[in-house]
Design a protein around this motif. Sequence first.
Motif, short mmCIF file in Angstrom:
data_model
loop_
_atom_site.label_atom_id
_atom_site.label_comp_id
_atom_site.label_asym_id
_atom_site.label_seq_id
_atom_site.Cartn_x
_atom_site.Cartn_y
_atom_site.Cartn_z
N CYS A 112 16.09 41.28 -23.00
CA CYS A 112 16.76 42.57 -22.81
C CYS A 112 15.83 43.72 -23.12
O CYS A 112 15.73 44.69 -22.35
CB CYS A 112 18.01 42.62 -23.68
N ARG A 113 15.14 43.66 -24.25
CA ARG A 113 14.22 44.73 -24.63
C ARG A 113 13.06 44.85 -23.65
O ARG A 113 12.62 45.95 -23.31
CB ARG A 113 13.70 44.49 -26.05
N ILE A 114 12.55 43.70 -23.19
CA ILE A 114 11.41 43.70 -22.26
C ILE A 114 11.81 44.32 -20.93
O ILE A 114 11.08 45.16 -20.38
CB ILE A 114 10.89 42.26 -22.06
N ILE A 115 12.96 43.94 -20.40
CA ILE A 115 13.41 44.48 -19.11
C ILE A 115 13.57 45.99 -19.20
O ILE A 115 13.15 46.72 -18.29
CB ILE A 115 14.73 43.81 -18.69
N LYS A 116 14.14 46.47 -20.27
CA LYS A 116 14.32 47.91 -20.44
C LYS A 116 12.98 48.63 -20.48
O LYS A 116 12.79 49.67 -19.82
CB LYS A 116 15.11 48.18 -21.72
N LYS A 117 12.03 48.09 -21.23
CA LYS A 117 10.73 48.75 -21.40
C LYS A 117 9.91 48.72 -20.11
O LYS A 117 9.37 49.74 -19.67
CB LYS A 117 9.96 48.08 -22.54
N VAL A 118 9.82 47.55 -19.49
CA VAL A 118 8.99 47.41 -18.28
C VAL A 118 9.60 48.20 -17.12
O VAL A 118 8.88 48.86 -16.36
CB VAL A 118 8.84 45.93 -17.91
N ILE A 160 4.44 38.56 -26.93
CA ILE A 160 4.45 38.35 -25.49
C ILE A 160 3.45 39.29 -24.82
O ILE A 160 3.46 40.51 -25.05
CB ILE A 160 5.86 38.59 -24.94
N THR A 161 2.62 38.75 -23.97
CA THR A 161 1.57 39.52 -23.31
C THR A 161 2.17 40.47 -22.28
O THR A 161 3.27 40.24 -21.77
CB THR A 161 0.57 38.59 -22.62
N PRO A 162 1.45 41.54 -21.91
CA PRO A 162 1.95 42.44 -20.85
C PRO A 162 2.23 41.71 -19.54
O PRO A 162 3.19 42.03 -18.85
CB PRO A 162 0.81 43.45 -20.71
N LEU A 163 1.40 40.72 -19.20
CA LEU A 163 1.62 39.97 -17.96
C LEU A 163 2.95 39.23 -18.00
O LEU A 163 3.74 39.29 -17.04
CB LEU A 163 0.48 38.98 -17.73
N ASN A 164 3.22 38.54 -19.10
CA ASN A 164 4.49 37.82 -19.19
C ASN A 164 5.68 38.78 -19.26
O ASN A 164 6.77 38.46 -18.76
CB ASN A 164 4.50 36.91 -20.41
N GLN A 165 5.49 39.94 -19.86
CA GLN A 165 6.57 40.94 -19.86
C GLN A 165 6.89 41.37 -18.43
O GLN A 165 8.07 41.48 -18.05
CB GLN A 165 6.16 42.15 -20.69
N LEU A 166 5.85 41.61 -17.62
CA LEU A 166 6.07 42.00 -16.23
C LEU A 166 6.73 40.87 -15.44
O LEU A 166 7.66 41.12 -14.65
CB LEU A 166 4.73 42.39 -15.60
N LEU A 167 6.30 39.64 -15.67
CA LEU A 167 6.86 38.50 -14.94
C LEU A 167 8.32 38.26 -15.33
O LEU A 167 9.14 37.89 -14.48
CB LEU A 167 6.03 37.25 -15.19
N ILE A 168 8.65 38.45 -16.59
CA ILE A 168 10.06 38.31 -17.01
C ILE A 168 10.92 39.33 -16.28
O ILE A 168 12.02 39.00 -15.79
CB ILE A 168 10.17 38.50 -18.54
N THR A 169 10.43 40.55 -16.17
CA THR A 169 11.19 41.60 -15.48
C THR A 169 11.32 41.30 -13.99
O THR A 169 12.39 41.45 -13.40
CB THR A 169 10.50 42.96 -15.68
N LEU A 170 10.23 40.86 -13.37
CA LEU A 170 10.27 40.52 -11.94
C LEU A 170 11.21 39.35 -11.67
O LEU A 170 11.91 39.34 -10.66
CB LEU A 170 8.86 40.18 -11.44
#
Length: 360
Positions: free
Chosen positions: A120-126, A86-96
């Motif tokens: 879950c892991r992405i939200i925690k990291k971002v 998953i790209t950094p952009l998609n990680q940020l969008l998932i969190t938003l």
Amino acid sequence: MTGKITFIQQNGAESEASSTSSDEEVLNIVRFVPRMRVIRERQNPFHLYNDEEFCERFRLNKNLVMDILQKIENNLKPLTRRSKSITPLNQLLITLRFFATGTFQIVVGDTFRVHKSTVCRIIKKVTHQLALLRPQYICFPKNENLVNVKTKFFNVAGFPSVIGCIDGTHIPIQSPGGDNAELFRNRKGYFSINVQVVCDADLKIIDIVSRWPGSTHDSTIFNASFIHAQLEAKELGSGYLLGDSAYPCRPYLMTPVANPATAAEHRYNSSHIKTRNIVERAIGVWKRRFPCLSLGLRTTINTTLSVIVATAILNNLAIIPDDHIDDVDDFGEAEDQAIEENPNALGNAIRYTIIDTYFN
């Protein structure tokens, strides 16, 4: 068992079991055939939605999202491109998207075609990376900026030398469990984090304390906060915070007169209420922009605290003049928190000096 048994392997080739194989042996052979892994194609919301649709779903416009991405991208880059990471952009969008909906993580995962454990892991990291930006975007004004803040507050209702408005608000959470779980149950009966917020006249959050359980009183949080120590040491310049009756009257913290008897005291209270209402509006804007704060967070305590700070940073970045979201108030947070006043003698004297000078 006799005869030939034919089954299909993962590569499509046929294989035969021995005519003397038992039922158990055949089942073991079939059982160890690995399941084929499916990599789902992911859509790009930047291409899928226009500017208005994008802002409705992620609460920030595309340009602002890209600016934020530049600040945290290096810490979100995957170590490998295997399996369509998953790209950094998609990680940020998932969190938003999680911030903007407050829904279950499996729903966010279905939107982006990502498993809920990955979400879950992405939200925690971002969220952690966003919270690290706090010193840049949540800070108390100084020097010329402080003069501008005082001027804007004075223009609201004529209250002099106001450098900020302070209030507490509760962020609902699920029960953290353990022996100390009941510490998080607030006076209204649900589990929460009691968050102290100080804002300026533009509804921006200039100080936030996000670590106390819901049962903690606002005055306790303030007395233990860093901004209290700075005000005591006179490190923030001259001026006053405005707080409700949940706070004690101090030389740097003005509260309403409990039982106004004169016309001047009534005018003081009226000006105080109109000016302090800004912090309630600021909290309302913040919670309306990121509904996860109102609907309740079901993450771990550490992640929850990071979410609160991260959304405060994003809210500051998103505030623009005439933003229609700021029509929402944070109703009913302060009025039922009143405690019996026992003001500091010097703070009480300063309050009546202000009344005599500006409202008499």
